[in-house]
Design an enzyme around this catalytic site. Structure first.
Site, PDB file in Angstrom:
ATOM      1  N   LYS A   1       0.850  -1.197   0.000  1.00 22.54           N
ATOM      2  CA  LYS A   1       0.000   0.000   0.000  1.00 22.54           C
ATOM      3  C   LYS A   1       0.882   1.242   0.000  1.00 22.54           C
ATOM      4  O   LYS A   1       1.547   1.540   0.994  1.00 22.54           O
ATOM      5  CB  LYS A   1      -0.879   0.043   1.256  1.00 22.54           C
ATOM      6  CG  LYS A   1      -1.920   1.156   1.180  1.00 22.54           C
ATOM      7  CD  LYS A   1      -2.410   1.629   2.540  1.00 22.54           C
ATOM      8  CE  LYS A   1      -1.572   2.725   3.111  1.00 22.54           C
ATOM      9  NZ  LYS A   1      -1.554   3.967   2.330  1.00 22.54           N
TER      10      LYS A   1
ATOM     11  N   GLU B   1      10.387   1.453  10.355  1.00 23.04           N
ATOM     12  CA  GLU B   1      11.427   2.475  10.156  1.00 23.04           C
ATOM     13  C   GLU B   1      10.721   3.817  10.289  1.00 23.04           C
ATOM     14  O   GLU B   1       9.988   4.219   9.400  1.00 23.04           O
ATOM     15  CB  GLU B   1      12.083   2.288   8.785  1.00 23.04           C
ATOM     16  CG  GLU B   1      13.484   2.857   8.731  1.00 23.04           C
ATOM     17  CD  GLU B   1      13.509   4.291   8.259  1.00 23.04           C
ATOM     18  OE1 GLU B   1      13.269   5.183   9.125  1.00 23.04           O
ATOM     19  OE2 GLU B   1      13.751   4.530   7.085  1.00 23.04           O
TER      20      GLU B   1
ATOM     21  N   CYS C   1      14.374  10.477   6.093  1.00 27.45           N
ATOM     22  CA  CYS C   1      14.409  10.105   7.516  1.00 27.45           C
ATOM     23  C   CYS C   1      15.794  10.352   8.102  1.00 27.45           C
ATOM     24  O   CYS C   1      15.907  10.832   9.226  1.00 27.45           O
ATOM     25  CB  CYS C   1      13.963   8.670   7.696  1.00 27.45           C
ATOM     26  SG  CYS C   1      14.718   7.521   6.562  1.00 27.45           S
TER      27      CYS C   1
ATOM     28  N   GLU D   1      11.444  16.445  14.581  1.00 29.88           N
ATOM     29  CA  GLU D   1      11.955  16.483  13.204  1.00 29.88           C
ATOM     30  C   GLU D   1      11.013  17.348  12.375  1.00 29.88           C
ATOM     31  O   GLU D   1       9.822  17.045  12.267  1.00 29.88           O
ATOM     32  CB  GLU D   1      12.113  15.086  12.605  1.00 29.88           C
ATOM     33  CG  GLU D   1      10.877  14.385  12.188  1.00 29.88           C
ATOM     34  CD  GLU D   1      11.117  13.195  11.251  1.00 29.88           C
ATOM     35  OE1 GLU D   1      12.230  12.992  10.766  1.00 29.88           O
ATOM     36  OE2 GLU D   1      10.141  12.467  11.002  1.00 29.88           O
TER      37      GLU D   1
HETATM   38  O1  TXE Z   1       3.059   9.848   7.600  1.00 26.12           O
HETATM   39  P1  TXE Z   1       2.294   8.532   8.014  1.00 26.12           P
HETATM   40  P2  TXE Z   1       2.530  11.267   7.083  1.00 26.12           P
HETATM   41  C1  TXE Z   1       7.215  11.809   9.221  1.00 26.12           C
HETATM   42  C2  TXE Z   1       7.398  13.294   8.978  1.00 26.12           C
HETATM   43  C3  TXE Z   1       6.026  13.754   8.618  1.00 26.12           C
HETATM   44  C4  TXE Z   1       5.167  12.828   9.420  1.00 26.12           C
HETATM   45  C5  TXE Z   1       3.742  12.638   8.924  1.00 26.12           C
HETATM   46  O2  TXE Z   1       7.809  13.913  10.176  1.00 26.12           O
HETATM   47  O3  TXE Z   1       5.787  15.076   8.987  1.00 26.12           O
HETATM   48  O4  TXE Z   1       5.845  11.595   9.363  1.00 26.12           O
HETATM   49  O5  TXE Z   1       3.721  12.208   7.576  1.00 26.12           O
HETATM   50  C6  TXE Z   1      -0.105   5.024   6.099  1.00 26.12           C
HETATM   51  N1  TXE Z   1      -2.574   2.110   9.525  1.00 26.12           N
HETATM   52  N2  TXE Z   1       7.662  10.988   8.119  1.00 26.12           N
HETATM   53  O6  TXE Z   1       1.280  11.650   7.786  1.00 26.12           O
HETATM   54  O7  TXE Z   1       0.951   8.830   8.577  1.00 26.12           O
HETATM   55  C7  TXE Z   1      -0.226   6.175   5.137  1.00 26.12           C
HETATM   56  O8  TXE Z   1      -1.337   5.995   4.297  1.00 26.12           O
HETATM   57  C8  TXE Z   1      -1.795   1.741   8.502  1.00 26.12           C
HETATM   58  C9  TXE Z   1       8.881  10.264   8.325  1.00 26.12           C
HETATM   59  O9  TXE Z   1       2.494  11.254   5.627  1.00 26.12           O
HETATM   60  O10 TXE Z   1       3.229   7.780   8.874  1.00 26.12           O
HETATM   61  C10 TXE Z   1       1.116   6.098   4.417  1.00 26.12           C
HETATM   62  O11 TXE Z   1       1.080   5.067   3.444  1.00 26.12           O
HETATM   63  N3  TXE Z   1      -1.219   2.633   7.670  1.00 26.12           N
HETATM   64  C11 TXE Z   1       9.053   9.144   7.366  1.00 26.12           C
HETATM   65  C12 TXE Z   1       2.073   5.692   5.539  1.00 26.12           C
HETATM   66  O12 TXE Z   1       1.242   5.143   6.559  1.00 26.12           O
HETATM   67  C13 TXE Z   1      -1.428   3.936   7.894  1.00 26.12           C
HETATM   68  C14 TXE Z   1       8.599   9.395   5.976  1.00 26.12           C
HETATM   69  C15 TXE Z   1       2.916   6.812   6.115  1.00 26.12           C
HETATM   70  O13 TXE Z   1       2.065   7.794   6.615  1.00 26.12           O
HETATM   71  C16 TXE Z   1      -2.247   4.383   8.951  1.00 26.12           C
HETATM   72  C17 TXE Z   1       7.383  10.171   5.895  1.00 26.12           C
HETATM   73  C18 TXE Z   1      -2.819   3.392   9.803  1.00 26.12           C
HETATM   74  N4  TXE Z   1      -3.579   3.716  10.863  1.00 26.12           N
HETATM   75  C19 TXE Z   1       6.969  10.950   6.952  1.00 26.12           C
HETATM   76  N5  TXE Z   1      -2.268   5.736   8.937  1.00 26.12           N
HETATM   77  C20 TXE Z   1      10.407   8.492   7.382  1.00 26.12           C
HETATM   78  N6  TXE Z   1      10.646   7.608   8.362  1.00 26.12           N
HETATM   79  O14 TXE Z   1      11.225   8.709   6.525  1.00 26.12           O
HETATM   80  C21 TXE Z   1      -1.500   6.134   7.892  1.00 26.12           C
HETATM   81  N7  TXE Z   1      -0.996   5.056   7.260  1.00 26.12           N
END
Ligand code: TXE
Length: 479
Positions: free
Chosen positions: A176, A251, A285, A382
């Site tokens: 997904k 991660e 990240c 972050e």
């Molecule tokens: O991330 P999410 P978001 C951090 C960065 C950013 C923050 C929020 O600080 O500001 O995360 O970003 C899926 N069950 N990083 O909101 O929510 C969602 O659809 C299962 C760090 O975009 O973590 C997407 O596919 N899945 C990071 C994925 O989770 C769920 C990179 C990531 O979304 C879900 C990006 C649920 N309940 C953002 N809710 C890094 N480690 O590099 C959401 N998703």
């Protein structure tokens, strides 16, 4: 009816549409450029059923055949590189080349390199005892169906990081992508299905807030979730996965500290530090997110960094002059603005940037802030955007304690000429990877992952591959 290109899900090797679609935004313009099928929990059920049906055949393939098919996926990526690079820039905004060559070319090139390298990994049977009494072998077996949930910052690369070791170890996959960046992944999965048997790699796309993610993390037919994203979502996934006791690799975010010792050549390290913090607009990240600089050369290094920030070209990722693109989405832009506003209130001095750039897209000026310490949002959280706090220190032992005083533990770096001293300090940082005189570079044979609130488990290399397996110990008595 919209004329935008439409991307489908892929379930059991076939394209699948849903009752509705959702739009994907180009962050350089703020306008939609594609539509994607808005899947739901029923599509997750269908994809899991297909993956479960494909699992016995895929797991039973001779190991060399799976390795060959994964090698063929690297060729598919290579053959379609220009199209995939174009889609990466359209949905993420990152430049085709980019600051320090960190852009769409690196994303697709990295995906190829990781796929090739992973095709060559192997976990042979380990013999722990072989004598007159008994032979004891440790076998690695695939888990079954792996669910992969990916974020928006490196959509193709991270999907590859999840998929390839899962497939290499003999698992099948339901993937997904982020609702913000599903397009490159959808195209890749379509291409990959021309090579792989049906059901081995399935794609389910869901709109923001859809049931797709939660349906995967609670699904009894999925054995493991590999997730890259925020710590907050990682916690939800871990909670949802508890009832079915899924294996997890998480991660999550990082707030990496870089510590600059006073013996460095300031002019030589400044461009490296700048690129480590600002590549991909800070949306990686393992970007450098807190820069601790010794008082002896603090002003000189700040001046160098500000000159670089003012000179860097921010613009549309398809303009060859652009080194940085827009922030990937409006929510993230607003988060960066909120953290910048908090830094103002906390007394931070903005040496450059601190504002949006004109244009319809989500552009923000590269920003350097001084005068803040731990206890302010910009240092403690972050920002995941183009804004860097530069923090003054004078005692090396004390700065290690300050760097460690953070709930994250993904990466960190020491910048020094004295490599022996740097290596000793590196081992005192509380994080999964420490770099000396670079920051954030990952490679397919070295494990990478976070400690503390930055995650569970590692990716890459044999340690990463092992996370997609279970152990079976076989003891044969010899008489
Ligand atoms: O991330 P999410 P978001 C951090 C960065 C950013 C923050 C929020 O600080 O500001 O995360 O970003 C899926 N069950 N990083 O909101 O929510 C969602 O659809 C299962 C760090 O975009 O973590 C997407 O596919 N899945 C990071 C994925 O989770 C769920 C990179 C990531 O979304 C879900 C990006 C649920 N309940 C953002 N809710 C890094 N480690 O590099 C959401 N998703």
């Amino acid at each position: 009816m919209s004329e935008l290109p439409l991307y489908s899900m892929i379930i059991d090797g076939k394209p699948v549409l849903a009752a509705t679609t959702f739009d994907v935004i180009n962050p350089a313009s703020g306008a939609a450029f594609a539509r994607v099928a808005a899947g739901d929990a029923t599509h997750v059920d269908a994809a899991v059923a297909a993956a479960r049906a494909a699992f016995p055949g895929w797991a039973a393939l001779p190991d060399g055949e799976r390795s060959r098919l994964i090698g063929a996926l690297a060729e598919v990526l290579q053959a379609n590189m220009p199209e995939l690079m174009r889609l990466v820039t359209l949905e993420t905004g990152k430049p085709q080349d980019g600051l320090n060559h960190v852009g769409a070319g690196m994303e697709v090139g990295g995906a190829i390199a990781w796929t090739q390298a992973t095709s060559q990994l192997a976990l042979p049977v380990e013999v722990v005892q072989d004598n007159a009494e008994a032979r004891v072998e440790v076998h690695r077996k695939p888990l079954g169906v792996v669910g992969s949930i990916t974020p928006w910052n490196w959509p193709l690369m991270i999907a590859i990081w999840h998929i390839m070791p899962a497939l290499r170890a003999g698992n099948t996959v339901v993937l997904k992508p982020s609702e913000l960046t599903p397009v490159t992944t959808a195209r890749f999965v379509e291409l990959a299905n021309a090579v792989l048997p049906p059901g081995v790699l399935n794609l389910v796309t869901g709109a923001a807030g859809s049931a797709v993610g939660p349906a995967m993390t609670t699904h009894p037919g999925i054995e493991k979730i590999v997730f890259t994203g925020s710590t907050a979502t990682g916690r939800k996934i871990m909670g949802n996965a508890a009832a079915t006791l899924k294996r997890l690799t998480l991660e999550l975010g990082g707030n990496d500290a870089g510590i600059v010792l006073p013996d460095v050549d300031v002019k030589a390290v400044a461009p490296k530090l700048f690129a480590a913090a600002f590549h991909n607009n800070g949306q990686t990240c393992a970007c450098l997110k807190r820069l601790y600089v010794h008082a002896d050369m603090y002003d000189e290094l700040c001046a160098e960094l500000v000159a670089l920030a003012r000179a860097v070209k921010v613009g549309d990722g398809f303009d060859p002059a652009s080194e940085l693109g827009p922030i990937q989405n409006r929510m993230q832009l607003e988060k960066v603005e909120a953290i910048a506003a908090d830094a103002h209130r906390a007394g931070g001095q903005f040496l450059c940037g601190g504002e949006r750039l004109p244009g319809p897209g989500y552009f923000y000026a590269p920003t350097i802030v001084v005068g803040l310490d731990e206890g302010s949002r910009l240092v403690d959280e972050e920002p995941f955007g183009p804004i860097l706090p530069v923090i003054k220190y004078s005692d090396v032992d004390e700065v290690i304690v300050r760097a460690n005083r953070n709930s994250n533990g993904l990466g960190g770096s020491i910048w020094a000429r004295d490599l022996v001293r740097a290596a000793a300090l590196a081992s005192r940082l509380e994080c999964g990877t420490v770099w000396v005189n670079e920051h954030g570079a990952v490679q397919p044979d070295a494990p990478f992952g976070g400690i503390k609130q930055s995650g569970i488990g590692v990716e890459f290399g044999l340690h990463g591959l092992a996370e997609f397996t279970s152990i079976q110990t076989i003891k044969v008595m010899q008489d």
